[in-house]
Design a protein around this motif. Structure first.
Motif, PDB file in Angstrom:
ATOM      1  N   GLY A  17      38.824  25.883  14.949  1.00  0.00           N
ATOM      2  CA  GLY A  17      38.653  24.440  14.837  1.00  0.00           C
ATOM      3  C   GLY A  17      38.514  23.714  16.148  1.00  0.00           C
ATOM      4  O   GLY A  17      38.347  22.496  16.167  1.00  0.00           O
ATOM      5  N   SER A  18      38.570  24.446  17.269  1.00  0.00           N
ATOM      6  CA  SER A  18      38.383  23.806  18.574  1.00  0.00           C
ATOM      7  C   SER A  18      38.052  24.871  19.610  1.00  0.00           C
ATOM      8  O   SER A  18      38.395  26.048  19.454  1.00  0.00           O
ATOM      9  CB  SER A  18      39.640  23.041  19.003  1.00  0.00           C
ATOM     10  OG  SER A  18      40.641  23.912  19.502  1.00  0.00           O
ATOM     11  N   VAL A  19      37.412  24.433  20.680  1.00  0.00           N
ATOM     12  CA  VAL A  19      37.081  25.342  21.775  1.00  0.00           C
ATOM     13  C   VAL A  19      38.345  25.803  22.489  1.00  0.00           C
ATOM     14  O   VAL A  19      38.483  26.968  22.866  1.00  0.00           O
ATOM     15  CB  VAL A  19      36.115  24.654  22.765  1.00  0.00           C
ATOM     16  CG1 VAL A  19      35.892  25.531  24.000  1.00  0.00           C
ATOM     17  CG2 VAL A  19      34.778  24.357  22.089  1.00  0.00           C
ATOM     18  N   THR A  20      39.299  24.890  22.646  1.00  0.00           N
ATOM     19  CA  THR A  20      40.542  25.232  23.358  1.00  0.00           C
ATOM     20  C   THR A  20      41.306  26.329  22.635  1.00  0.00           C
ATOM     21  O   THR A  20      41.720  27.326  23.248  1.00  0.00           O
ATOM     22  CB  THR A  20      41.429  23.982  23.498  1.00  0.00           C
ATOM     23  OG1 THR A  20      40.732  22.989  24.252  1.00  0.00           O
ATOM     24  CG2 THR A  20      42.729  24.337  24.201  1.00  0.00           C
ATOM     25  N   ARG A  21      41.491  26.156  21.322  1.00  0.00           N
ATOM     26  CA  ARG A  21      42.214  27.182  20.565  1.00  0.00           C
ATOM     27  C   ARG A  21      41.438  28.490  20.505  1.00  0.00           C
ATOM     28  O   ARG A  21      42.025  29.575  20.508  1.00  0.00           O
ATOM     29  CB  ARG A  21      42.527  26.669  19.157  1.00  0.00           C
ATOM     30  CG  ARG A  21      43.617  25.614  19.128  1.00  0.00           C
ATOM     31  CD  ARG A  21      44.136  25.391  17.709  1.00  0.00           C
ATOM     32  NE  ARG A  21      43.136  24.774  16.857  1.00  0.00           N
ATOM     33  CZ  ARG A  21      42.978  23.470  16.723  1.00  0.00           C
ATOM     34  NH1 ARG A  21      43.760  22.633  17.398  1.00  0.00           N
ATOM     35  NH2 ARG A  21      42.058  22.975  15.915  1.00  0.00           N
ATOM     36  N   ALA A  22      40.117  28.400  20.452  1.00  0.00           N
ATOM     37  CA  ALA A  22      39.300  29.609  20.451  1.00  0.00           C
ATOM     38  C   ALA A  22      39.474  30.369  21.764  1.00  0.00           C
ATOM     39  O   ALA A  22      39.601  31.595  21.775  1.00  0.00           O
ATOM     40  CB  ALA A  22      37.831  29.264  20.230  1.00  0.00           C
ATOM     41  N   SER A  53      35.571  13.275  18.951  1.00  0.00           N
ATOM     42  CA  SER A  53      36.759  13.332  19.814  1.00  0.00           C
ATOM     43  C   SER A  53      37.902  14.120  19.211  1.00  0.00           C
ATOM     44  O   SER A  53      38.804  14.553  19.918  1.00  0.00           O
ATOM     45  CB  SER A  53      37.241  11.908  20.126  1.00  0.00           C
ATOM     46  OG  SER A  53      37.568  11.226  18.917  1.00  0.00           O
ATOM     47  N   ARG A  54      37.872  14.334  17.882  1.00  0.00           N
ATOM     48  CA  ARG A  54      39.023  14.976  17.239  1.00  0.00           C
ATOM     49  C   ARG A  54      38.723  16.332  16.614  1.00  0.00           C
ATOM     50  O   ARG A  54      39.636  17.099  16.330  1.00  0.00           O
ATOM     51  CB  ARG A  54      39.597  14.047  16.173  1.00  0.00           C
ATOM     52  CG  ARG A  54      40.222  12.795  16.740  1.00  0.00           C
ATOM     53  CD  ARG A  54      41.000  12.043  15.686  1.00  0.00           C
ATOM     54  NE  ARG A  54      40.139  11.594  14.579  1.00  0.00           N
ATOM     55  CZ  ARG A  54      40.594  10.968  13.506  1.00  0.00           C
ATOM     56  NH1 ARG A  54      41.895  10.750  13.371  1.00  0.00           N
ATOM     57  NH2 ARG A  54      39.758  10.582  12.558  1.00  0.00           N
ATOM     58  N   SER A  55      37.463  16.640  16.359  1.00  0.00           N
ATOM     59  CA  SER A  55      37.195  17.886  15.650  1.00  0.00           C
ATOM     60  C   SER A  55      35.793  18.401  15.921  1.00  0.00           C
ATOM     61  O   SER A  55      34.928  17.672  16.432  1.00  0.00           O
ATOM     62  CB  SER A  55      37.378  17.686  14.133  1.00  0.00           C
ATOM     63  OG  SER A  55      36.396  16.794  13.645  1.00  0.00           O
ATOM     64  N   LEU A  56      35.614  19.662  15.592  1.00  0.00           N
ATOM     65  CA  LEU A  56      34.308  20.309  15.616  1.00  0.00           C
ATOM     66  C   LEU A  56      34.035  20.810  14.208  1.00  0.00           C
ATOM     67  O   LEU A  56      34.870  21.512  13.634  1.00  0.00           O
ATOM     68  CB  LEU A  56      34.290  21.492  16.590  1.00  0.00           C
ATOM     69  CG  LEU A  56      34.489  21.189  18.076  1.00  0.00           C
ATOM     70  CD1 LEU A  56      34.573  22.504  18.843  1.00  0.00           C
ATOM     71  CD2 LEU A  56      33.336  20.358  18.608  1.00  0.00           C
ATOM     72  N   THR A  57      32.885  20.470  13.650  1.00  0.00           N
ATOM     73  CA  THR A  57      32.523  20.957  12.314  1.00  0.00           C
ATOM     74  C   THR A  57      31.124  21.537  12.357  1.00  0.00           C
ATOM     75  O   THR A  57      30.236  20.984  13.018  1.00  0.00           O
ATOM     76  CB  THR A  57      32.571  19.818  11.276  1.00  0.00           C
ATOM     77  OG1 THR A  57      31.685  18.765  11.680  1.00  0.00           O
ATOM     78  CG2 THR A  57      33.981  19.287  11.129  1.00  0.00           C
ATOM     79  N   PRO A  58      30.897  22.654  11.666  1.00  0.00           N
ATOM     80  CA  PRO A  58      29.561  23.272  11.686  1.00  0.00           C
ATOM     81  C   PRO A  58      28.525  22.378  11.018  1.00  0.00           C
ATOM     82  O   PRO A  58      28.796  21.724  10.005  1.00  0.00           O
ATOM     83  CB  PRO A  58      29.761  24.570  10.896  1.00  0.00           C
ATOM     84  CG  PRO A  58      31.225  24.812  10.869  1.00  0.00           C
ATOM     85  CD  PRO A  58      31.868  23.466  10.912  1.00  0.00           C
ATOM     86  N   THR A  59      27.338  22.334  11.589  1.00  0.00           N
ATOM     87  CA  THR A  59      26.198  21.721  10.918  1.00  0.00           C
ATOM     88  C   THR A  59      25.773  22.630   9.763  1.00  0.00           C
ATOM     89  O   THR A  59      26.309  23.727   9.582  1.00  0.00           O
ATOM     90  CB  THR A  59      25.031  21.559  11.892  1.00  0.00           C
ATOM     91  OG1 THR A  59      24.619  22.861  12.339  1.00  0.00           O
ATOM     92  CG2 THR A  59      25.436  20.713  13.102  1.00  0.00           C
ATOM     93  N   GLU A  60      24.783  22.177   8.995  1.00  0.00           N
ATOM     94  CA  GLU A  60      24.295  23.029   7.907  1.00  0.00           C
ATOM     95  C   GLU A  60      23.763  24.345   8.460  1.00  0.00           C
ATOM     96  O   GLU A  60      24.058  25.425   7.921  1.00  0.00           O
ATOM     97  CB  GLU A  60      23.207  22.302   7.116  1.00  0.00           C
ATOM     98  CG  GLU A  60      22.706  23.087   5.913  1.00  0.00           C
ATOM     99  CD  GLU A  60      21.674  22.329   5.100  1.00  0.00           C
ATOM    100  OE1 GLU A  60      21.090  22.927   4.175  1.00  0.00           O
ATOM    101  OE2 GLU A  60      21.455  21.133   5.395  1.00  0.00           O
ATOM    102  N   ALA A  61      22.996  24.265   9.556  1.00  0.00           N
ATOM    103  CA  ALA A  61      22.504  25.494  10.188  1.00  0.00           C
ATOM    104  C   ALA A  61      23.663  26.304  10.760  1.00  0.00           C
ATOM    105  O   ALA A  61      23.663  27.537  10.707  1.00  0.00           O
ATOM    106  CB  ALA A  61      21.505  25.149  11.297  1.00  0.00           C
TER     107      ALA A  61
END
Length: 301
Positions: A17-22, A53-61
């Motif tokens: 759910g985030s680059v930092t945690r990844a 600013s709070r999250s990363l979510t996948p696009t449809e692609a």
């Protein structure tokens, strides 16, 4: 760019759910993971993630690429494991959740063979049509007949896709006749699973005709009850091919309007995210994929 490494980084970003945690999970730096993501998007020519600013979510692609990446990486990892430890025999207790219909109507077709092939795996099976919490319930895996899950903490591995076929018992057909065209269903008793809505939605196997919907006279909230009602001659119902294949072969049920289908159902193996999938779970997933692949498809009209 190492594309496999970039795929692993992207998969981890989606699951964490985030680059930092990844980066923490991968044991590397934030800048390294960000660079791999940027290079991957430039290489593919598409945006994979929506950022705020709070999250990363996948696009449809990005969702499609995530599913493909998981499949590719699992295949690569499986090949490495087979070469590195070909003699390893999966073992241990495997706790499995599965729907009542699979447990009652399909289990006998695959469980004996699985237990014979993997004698060191011990199974705890729990039949439940509810969506259970795998982690809280202590489950290693679940089988579900549904669509893909939105919960990124779980992995949904597709086992098979099956058409649903219309069937009726011979006594019902003897009393009411066999429908020849879709319009004939208006004069018949239709049975449906309550989870599917009001009734049956049919579409042709070939051609571009629109779907046709019919209300059901009787709706049941259990596939097992629906199966029993169809066998009792109460009306016409739709089931996935593996569920009624044996009854059709034995003549206890008959195909109705084989030139039409009543939708498709996806069989999924669902398990918690893990960097190393336990061999016992992997063994069951691959066994089920092979089993359902051998089930074939209903004959065409």
């Amino acid at each position: 760019m190492d594309q496999l490494s970039a795929m692993r980084a992207y998969r981890c970003i989606v699951e964490a759910g985030s680059v930092t945690r990844a980066a923490e999970r991968l044991g590397t730096t934030h800048s390294s993971v960000s660079r791999q993501l940027r290079q991957l998007e430039e290489h593919l020519g598409v945006r994979l993630l929506n950022r705020n600013s709070r999250s990363l979510t996948p696009t449809e692609a990005g969702q499609r690429y995530y599913r493909d990446s998981v499949d590719i990486l699992e295949r690569v990892d499986a090949a490495d494991r087979r070469l590195g430890d070909a003699a390893a025999q999966p073992s241990g207790r495997l706790r499995l959740s599965l729907p009542h219909a699979v447990g009652a109507l399909e289990l006998a077709h695959w469980l004996p063979g699985f237990m014979q092939r993997y004698p060191r795996i011990e199974l705890d099976l729990s039949c439940d049509d509810r969506i259970v919490d795998l982690v809280k319930g202590g489950f290693d895996m679940a089988i579900r007949i549904s669509g893909p899950l939105a919960d990124s903490s779980l992995v949904a591995r597709e086992l098979a896709v099956f058409e649903r076929v219309l069937v009726a018992a011979p006594p019902y057909v003897a009393r009411h006749g066999l429908p020849r065209v879709v319009e004939d269903l208006a004069g018949h008793r239709l049975l449906a699973y309550a989870g599917d809505g009001r009734g049956l939605i049919l579409s042709p196997q070939r051609g571009e005709d629109e779907e046709v919907a019919f209300d059901a006279r009787l709706r049941l909230d259990s596939i097992l009850s629906l199966h029993a009602a169809a066998l009792a001659g109460l009306g016409i119902a739709a089931f996935t091919w593996p569920t009624v294949r044996e009854e059709l072969a034995a003549g206890r049920l008959l195909r109705v309007l084989p030139q039409h289908r009543a939708g498709r159902r996806h069989y999924f193996a669902i398990y918690p995210n893990a960097r190393q999938l336990p061999p016992k779970v992997r063994a069951l997933v691959e066994y089920l994929r092979a089993h359902y692949a051998s089930a074939g498809a209903p004959p065409r009209a």
